[in-house]
Design a protein around this motif. Structure first.
Motif, PDB file in Angstrom:
ATOM      1  N   HIS A 107       6.139  38.005  -1.996  1.00  0.00           N
ATOM      2  CA  HIS A 107       6.590  37.372  -3.237  1.00  0.00           C
ATOM      3  C   HIS A 107       8.051  37.719  -3.567  1.00  0.00           C
ATOM      4  O   HIS A 107       8.816  36.864  -4.028  1.00  0.00           O
ATOM      5  CB  HIS A 107       5.660  37.823  -4.375  1.00  0.00           C
ATOM      6  CG  HIS A 107       5.967  37.198  -5.698  1.00  0.00           C
ATOM      7  ND1 HIS A 107       5.646  35.896  -6.008  1.00  0.00           N
ATOM      8  CD2 HIS A 107       6.573  37.693  -6.805  1.00  0.00           C
ATOM      9  CE1 HIS A 107       6.039  35.628  -7.240  1.00  0.00           C
ATOM     10  NE2 HIS A 107       6.605  36.703  -7.753  1.00  0.00           N
ATOM     11  N   HIS A 111      11.468  35.395  -4.222  1.00  0.00           N
ATOM     12  CA  HIS A 111      12.447  35.423  -5.322  1.00  0.00           C
ATOM     13  C   HIS A 111      13.884  35.486  -4.777  1.00  0.00           C
ATOM     14  O   HIS A 111      14.786  34.857  -5.320  1.00  0.00           O
ATOM     15  CB  HIS A 111      12.192  36.614  -6.256  1.00  0.00           C
ATOM     16  CG  HIS A 111      11.191  36.321  -7.347  1.00  0.00           C
ATOM     17  ND1 HIS A 111      11.393  35.344  -8.293  1.00  0.00           N
ATOM     18  CD2 HIS A 111       9.986  36.882  -7.637  1.00  0.00           C
ATOM     19  CE1 HIS A 111      10.356  35.315  -9.133  1.00  0.00           C
ATOM     20  NE2 HIS A 111       9.482  36.234  -8.751  1.00  0.00           N
ATOM     21  N   ASP A 302       8.106  32.325 -11.549  1.00  0.00           N
ATOM     22  CA  ASP A 302       7.384  32.125 -10.298  1.00  0.00           C
ATOM     23  C   ASP A 302       7.263  30.635  -9.965  1.00  0.00           C
ATOM     24  O   ASP A 302       6.939  29.824 -10.826  1.00  0.00           O
ATOM     25  CB  ASP A 302       5.994  32.763 -10.403  1.00  0.00           C
ATOM     26  CG  ASP A 302       6.097  34.279 -10.442  1.00  0.00           C
ATOM     27  OD1 ASP A 302       7.165  34.806 -10.079  1.00  0.00           O
ATOM     28  OD2 ASP A 302       5.119  34.923 -10.840  1.00  0.00           O
TER      29      ASP A 302
HETATM   30 ZN    ZN Z   1       7.675  36.772  -9.665  1.00  0.00          ZN
END
Ligand code: ZN
Ligand code: KG4
Length: 351
Positions: A107, A111, A302
């Motif tokens: 994750h 980003h 997100d």
């Molecule tokens: Zn995040």
């Protein structure tokens, strides 16, 4: 195509390299707001409801069929385990059904890719080298990004993440969840020097941060002075809190950039949407003559476009499918350990 379901956003995106063809995000904020934070079990259930519709919406938006895709990627972690499982299971199903390679993406690496995305309104620069300040609800990290997979974590928070500190302060002020955007909006109308809050660790010769003491300072202030009684007092308090956060983040990030001699600074993650932080880094860039690339607002929180772009870069670099996502060995036969480029060439349309 990538799926993202690590926390409270269900997202699917389709990219061609760094170019975003479709990016669909279903937010669960309304589900969690009454509880003042993300409730993991509710998040998993909401992902189950949203995952397939969001995926179909992305295909529709990109005007593509599953058979047009080269690979399926999914956020592998870190995140809420029940939430992650929904995205991973759907991605596995799609990969197996269509014979496409499946890639797991970290994750945080996702980003890092959010600044290099390209769409109608943003032409991000090529991925690296740069210094990244990653600020979200769960993370505050300074990362020296020298290339794909070549990331050095210089430092990070020792306690609360930036977004977490905003959410907790907002809760103390009865401003609802998530608190970051609300506190930021109020701060823009207030005086940042109205209340003197601590700038923790600002003079320490390291790249570490701490925001728990600042949160306590706000709480002590409220105990002593009571809740703000006017809108102006509330705005001053938010502005003073934001000034303390931004001073420390900007000072230590800029010092690290100068030390490393890196020409580009990126800021990513949900709290990268913060207006004070963006303005401080932007004006430093103009003064010091470096390139400042904040993630576009739509890719701060997100999303799956950043996950897809990270996967696309890995595929281009020749990475194989992430077989560890298949917990049962017999499934290896369905996605054999061949190079992704070979897989892409001989994958036929879905039957
Ligand atoms: Zn995040
Ligand atoms: O990246 P993200 O969507 O989820 C995580 O991976 O954590 O970040 C969400 C966090 C929340 O804590 C939210 O309050 C914070 O980002 N946030 C902000 C702003 N917008 C969102 N914090 C400060 N200022 C903002 N404008």
């Amino acid at each position: 195509m990538a799926l993202e379901s690590s926390c409270d956003e269900t997202a699917c995106a389709i990219v061609n390299g760094r170019e975003v063809l479709a990016s669909v995000v279903a937010s669960q904020i309304a589900t969690h707001a009454p509880f003042g934070g993300v409730v993991p079990e509710l998040a998993s259930r909401a992902h189950l409801d949203a995952a397939v519709p969001v995926t179909l919406a992305a295909l529709h938006k990109a005007q593509l069929e599953l058979s047009d895709l080269d690979a399926v990627a999914v956020t592998q972690g870190p995140g809420l385990i029940g939430a992650l499982l929904v995205g991973v299971q759907l991605a596995k199903g799609l990969a197996v059904a269509s014979g496409l390679p499946l890639l797991g993406v970290h994750h945080m690496e996702g980003h890092l890719f959010s600044t290099s995305l390209i769409d109608a309104d943003h032409a991000g620069p090529a991925f690296a080298p740069h210094l990244a300040l990653l600020v979200s609800g769960g993370h505050t990290e300074l990362v020296h990004v020298e290339g794909l997979g070549n990331y050095t974590r210089l430092g990070g928070t020792r306690d609360d993440a930036v977004g977490e500190a905003y959410d907790k302060v907002a809760k103390m002020l009865g401003l609802g969840y998530p608190g970051g955007p609300t506190v930021d909006r109020l701060a823009q109308a207030g005086r940042g020097d109205a209340i003197e809050f601590p700038r923790a660790m600002i003079h320490r010769p390291n790249d570490e941060f701490s925001f728990a003491g600042l949160k306590t300072a706000v709480s002590v202030h409220l105990e002593r002075e009571g809740q703000p009684s006017t809108r102006a007092e509330l705005e001053d308090l938010c502005a003073s809190f934001q000034a303390a956060v931004v001073d420390v983040l900007a000072f230590k990030t800029l010092r690290a950039r100068r030390r490393l001699g890196v020409r580009r600074l990126c800021v990513v993650g949900g709290a990268a949407a913060n207006s004070g932080l963006r303005a401080a880094l932007q004006s430093a860039a103009a003064k010091e003559g470096f390139e400042f690339v904040p993630a576009p607002l739509r890719y701060c929180g997100d999303n799956a476009a950043m996950i897809a772009a990270a996967a696309a870069a890995r595929i281009e670099a020749g990475e194989d499918a992430s077989l560890e996502l298949f917990s049962h060995r017999s499934l290896d036969k369905l996605v054999p350990p061949r190079s992704v480029t070979a897989a892409v060439r001989d994958v036929g349309p879905t039957t």
